[in-house]
Structure formats: C-alpha cells, structure tokens
Enzyme design. Sequence first.
Site, PDB file in Angstrom:
ATOM      1  N   CYS A  27      -3.621   0.096 -19.649  1.00 13.05           N
ATOM      2  CA  CYS A  27      -3.355   0.967 -18.499  1.00 13.05           C
ATOM      3  C   CYS A  27      -2.375   0.394 -17.472  1.00 13.05           C
ATOM      4  CB  CYS A  27      -4.660   1.355 -17.814  1.00 13.05           C
ATOM      5  SG  CYS A  27      -5.514  -0.016 -17.053  1.00 13.05           S
ATOM      6  N   HIS A  79       0.830  -1.207   0.000  1.00  8.39           N
ATOM      7  CA  HIS A  79       0.000   0.000   0.000  1.00  8.39           C
ATOM      8  C   HIS A  79       0.860   1.252   0.000  1.00  8.39           C
ATOM      9  CE1 HIS A  79      -3.037  -2.707   2.245  1.00  8.39           C
ATOM     10  NE2 HIS A  79      -2.817  -3.061   1.006  1.00  8.39           N
TER      11      HIS A  79
HETATM   12  C1  PEP Z   1      -3.033  -3.741 -13.967  1.00  3.70           C
HETATM   13  O1  PEP Z   1      -3.163  -4.839 -13.442  1.00  3.70           O
HETATM   14  O2  PEP Z   1      -2.309  -3.521 -14.950  1.00  3.70           O
HETATM   15  C2  PEP Z   1      -3.737  -2.562 -13.411  1.00  3.70           C
HETATM   16  C3  PEP Z   1      -3.748  -1.410 -14.036  1.00  3.70           C
HETATM   17  O3  PEP Z   1      -4.312  -2.717 -12.208  1.00  3.70           O
HETATM   18  P1  PEP Z   1      -3.511  -2.765 -10.820  1.00  3.70           P
HETATM   19  O4  PEP Z   1      -2.076  -2.440 -11.118  1.00  3.70           O
HETATM   20  O5  PEP Z   1      -4.174  -1.783  -9.944  1.00  3.70           O
HETATM   21  O6  PEP Z   1      -3.715  -4.186 -10.406  1.00  3.70           O
END
Ligand code: PEP
Length: 747
Positions: free
Chosen positions: A678, A365
């Site tokens: 993303c 976190h």
């Molecule tokens: C991912 O898994 O690429 C994502 C954008 O989500 P997180 O990093 O929050 O798991």
Amino acid sequence: MVEYSDSDSRTLLKRLRDTLATDGDGQDRLNRITHLIADSLGTQVCSIYLFRDPETLELCATEGLNPAAVHRTRMRLGEGLVGRVARSGRPINSADAPSEPGFRYMEETGEEIYSSFVGVPIQRVGEKLGVLVVQSKEKRSFTEDELYGLDVVAMVLAEMTELGAFVGGENAEIGTTHRFPVMFRGATGQEGAAEGRVWLHEPRVVVTNPVGEDPETEQERLETGISDLRERIDEMLAQTAIIDKDQRQVLETFRMLAASKGWKRRMSEDIAAGLSAEAAVEKEQSSARARMQMAPDPYLRERLNDLDDLSNRLLRILTGQGTDTGAELPDNPVLVARNIGPAELLDYDRKLKGVVLEEGSVGSHAAIVARALSIPLVIHAGRITSEALNGDPILVDGDQGVVHLRPEESVAHAFRDKIAMQAEAQKRYADLRDLPAQDLSGQEVSLMMNAGLMADLPSLYGSGADGVGLFRTELQFLTRTRVPRRGELAALYARVMDAADGKPVVFRTLDIGSDKVVPYMKPQDEPNPAMGWRAIRVGLDKPGVLRMQLQALLRAGNGRPMSIMFPFIARPEEFYAARDILWRVRDREAQLGRTVPEELKIGAMLETPSLGFATDQFYADCDFISIGGNDLKQFFFAADRENERVRRRYDTLDSAFLTFLERIIARCAVSKTQLSFCGEDAGRPIEALTFAALGIRTLSMRPASIGPVKHLIRRANLNELRQVIQSARNEGQNLVRPAVTSYLAHL
Ligand code: PEP
Ligand code: MG
C-alpha cells in the site's frame, strides 16, 4: 552636495508625496520626482531606472542626462553599474565611476562628464523594482547620511511604483514587475496538473501612505503597534496547552525579536527621516530579506525568516489589514502560500484546483491533505508569495514540480494540451472501470484505493477500486486542537463503511509521531523522529487513545466484517500486544451488549526490514500483512523519504529490494497469509506491474492511479514478466528496470 539632515529628508519626502496627489500621468510624476531629488540633494543628475521585464532595466526619467535617452537607454540585469545595483540589491557609491569594474558608458545619455555615482536599489520586501541614481561632476564619495537619505527616498519610490503611480503615458509597459511570466521550479508534493487563478492565503499588505505626516505621531504609532504585537505574542504563548514545542520556540523567538532594540531603533530612524511607521517596518523587512538571501548560515537565515514573519504581523496591525480583504475566491483558485496547516487547507475543501507553497515537505500534513483531496501540490516554489498577485493566471504542474505564473500564451497552450491528454487518458481509463485487472494469462490483481477522509469515498466508485486497502486515520487527529471524541470517530468510520457499501475497508490505527505530529500531544524532542516514538510504539506505551480508537472502529462496524491493521510493527510481540488490546476491547464491547464483528481480520503493516525475518509463527498469526513501501523502502536503503536529496536516489526496481519483497511473498504463501502493498509505489504502473509479477496480488493506491495500473496489467503477461525479472537478476543486473521497460516496449 550640502550636508543632508533628517529635516531635509522629511521635506523631500513630503514633496514626493505631493506629486502623487497631482494630476498628470506616470511620466509627468517621474519627471517631477527626478527634478525634486536632484534639487534637494544638490546633484546635477538624478535618474530613475525601472524594470521593463525581469531582465531589462530602462531609463524612465532623468534630470541632468540627455532627455532623448529616456526610454531608449536600457541595460540587462547585472550590466553596468546600474545593472549591478539591481542584481545585488545593494548600493554602489563611487567617486570615480568610470574606473569601477563593470562600468559601461551609455553614449546617448551624455553621462561621460559625471564622475561620481551613487545607485541605490528600488525594492520592496525583496522584490526588485528598479534603481535610483544620482551623479555629479566633482569626484566625491557620498556620505553615509546622504546614502541613507537616498535609501529612504528609494523606499518611497518603491511604494509608489507598487501603487502604480508611474504607469501611464510612455510608461504603459513598465513600472511593476507583477505583469511578467515567471517560472518556479519546486518539488512535487502531489502529482496532477491544474490551471487557475492565484488565491493568496495571506494577501500582501498594501502601504498606501509611505510618507509620514509628523514623525512624533508615527513614532507613537510604531510604539503602540509593537506593544500590541508583543501582547498578541504573549497571548499566544499563554495558550501553551495547545501549541507544540516548535511553535513555542518560534513564539519565544518572536518575543525576543519584538523586544529587539536594534530593530526598533532602525525603524525610529526611518521615521525621523520622514517615512510613515508602516513604510519604516517595510524598509526593515526589505533589508532583512536582502540579508536573508545572502546569509550562508541556516540558523541566521531562520532568524531572519522569523523577523520577516514578525514584520508582516506588525504591518497588519499598523495598516489594520487582516488576512480577509473581502476579495472573492476566484472560480478556479490555486492557493499560493508560504506554508499552510492541514486544518486550514481542509477549510478550503475541494474548491482548490491546486496548491503552491514556498516551504512544505512531501510528508507535511498539508501534503497529506492535498494528497487525500487529490489536489496538485508543488512545494519549495521559490519566493512565489512576493511575486504573485491575487487573480494572476497560474499553471501548476505537480508532476514536474513546476509552476508558471502569468504564463505566456504559448506555454498555457501547451499546458492545456497536456491537461487535455490526461483527461483523455482518464476517460479511457474510465472505460476500464468495470473490467477486472486481469493480465493476458488470466491472472487477476485486486486494485484497492488509499483514503484518509470521508471525502475520498466517492472515488471508490469513480475509480472502480475493489475496496479501501488503506484507510489512514491520522487526519482526524492532525486537524484538531484536541483528541477527537470516540463518538465522532465512530460516526465517521461508520459513514466510511456505509459508503463502501460492503466492499472491504482496511482501517489502520493511528500512525502519529514521525512527521505526523498532533498539536495536543506533548512533542518529543527526537533527533530522528521517523525512527522514533511513533505509530504502534505510541499506541502500546499510551494505550488510552488506541483503545478509544478501537472501540470507535468496532462500534462503527456494528457487527459487519472488519479489517484492522497496526502500523509500523517491528517485532511480533508488538503485533501480539496490539492484537490483545483489540481482543480485550472487543470482549468488553460484547459484555456491554454491543454487536461485535463476527469476522474480524487483524493485520500488521510491514514497514521495517526486521519483519521480513520474523518467525514463521508470526506470519501464520497475522490474518494479513500489508507492505508499507514508503517506510519500508526508506529503512531498507537508509534513505529518508522526506529528504529531497536522497528520497529518489534508490530505485524500487533494485534487485536487492525486489529479492526482499519476494522473500515476504514466499513466506506469506507458505503461511497462507493475505499480502498487499500500500505504499506510493503501488500506484506507479511499472512498479505495480512488477509487484504483481512477483506475486503481490493486492495493491492499494491513490484512486487516480487505478486506471493507469489496470490498463498496463491488462496488456501484460505476468508470467512472462516474471521470467524477464528472474533472467535479469540471474544475469547479475542490479537494477531490473531496464529489463522491465524493454519488455513493456515490446507489448
Ligand atoms: C507506507 O509507509 O508505505 C504507508 C503506506 O504508510 P504512510 O505513508 O502513511 O507512512
Ligand atoms: Mg508508513
């Protein structure tokens, strides 16, 4: 040597303490101390060696050896018996020193006539300060009691060294190791570079009275301290509602350790030998740390680590020193801590220039918060909390995962050049801010930013992002001790949309579980949480929170166009079920007379390979799909994104992975579903360019990456690069990176 008792030890310690109170410089004190120890133990020689620099020990005072050798005799760490004691942190007790392996005769000292040798380390909670040596002519081994007595004396010397009692006169250069440059090689938690001053999250406890006045009083202080400590642990345990299973387990272990008879007995013995209660705690802490460094078994190391924490708590009780020392946060603080929680990190807000942790993980976190705040973060930085002092100069290289504590001027200079170059580059990127991310053939890529806090939003304009491609909603849940209220969330989401001022914001519903554990949810004992009960799986099984969050989002939208996506969809049914909940919430809101968005785009995050093979119907039903590359890649290659050993093992530009991405791109093209990427890779220029060449025309990344990515896109021709990638694969290259980089080299 005559028999050595507790009362001899106490008398010696008091005499040592008295030397602290006398006038004179550090050298005078050391001379008096060596004399006192030799006299009290009945040995011909007593010498004190202290570190001149982290690798070199220097004879700083002696009773019995040639006085001309003082400040002349030096040895490297590990060299000779003294160097061996210093390196191992363990005593050497030999009746016949010259026959010991590694013995090195120092001619100038005149020590050849002394046969027996005892060396004990002078160290304080794992930090090496020097070596105390006694020698005598007759061949004899020193008894356990004598060794123990020396150990106690060494403890007092360590405290005195730490208090700076020996600095001054000829000792100006020695006496504390806290002045030397140290480099720590850790791992990257968040990229970026920072120069600043150390701010210890938990300042070190200072023991000003290592010697006890009266053993009975000290014993009582220890007893009271331990019972206070136990009460505090019980109080913490009583708040079971807000603590998770891991915390509970740690507290249970603390309770067990606090009741440990062995621990208390050893400290009582130290007190009987003349130490104050706090020095006794510290002596035990030191030996636990020494054992911790040696312990091969991770379980044992963990327990010793707990004992270390417990000792710190007890020390704070005994010395009355809290974590607030009244010290002022420096202008450019770099936070140094063993570990830190997300809420505590958020409390510092944007004041911090950098963060350095001994523990932590990329997905912790704290790392999420550091990333959201764009603060360079280095994790796994050795034992930096024992080395660093408040106010020390420090350089944090988040790109390399390296930290320079008290750096040499030349290192600081080179580092500043690097920061200046980065700033220069950022300036150049700033000039691109209002230009499109358009390649030489005129194709445009939309560059969006990832966010998770209101505080991220100003970057939307600074970076020139086209919108927020991923708003992670976990942080508000992770940093509280209870579920946030709907009203609070609605207000926050509304502020985010206001700040975006018409630019699109894609909100992702809660992705908790896995590494993101909220304090108020009953933790699940899952062997493999990344593949466990997380994200939409939790949302569908316990829809109360999901519903509440969706209501908050719709209320925040207040009729404005909105995009909402669901994380970690592995099967179309999960998407449909989540979408149904959203539709029902929307209809209910409308019935309640609230304005609902006319344009509501509902998307799925593609984070598991299974979705790449879902039906055409599913693709057609999604308004948009966002590839969560961080998760997708870990499941595609079966390589844990949290595990330092494997997380960088597989290249994103692997032909297999790119072929899989192409498949998704083609399917979205057929169904006319908007597609974006993303994960972190979208912010790496070469990766981003490759994705764009393959056909992903929306990329969402950290704001700081937008400039570099745009810069590269504007110099390249996506059609040409696509050809390069195709040819590389056709030629059987399993990795297209070499082909891509050689194309870029010719731009
Ligand atoms: C991912 O898994 O690429 C994502 C954008 O989500 P997180 O990093 O929050 O798991
Ligand atoms: Mg993910």
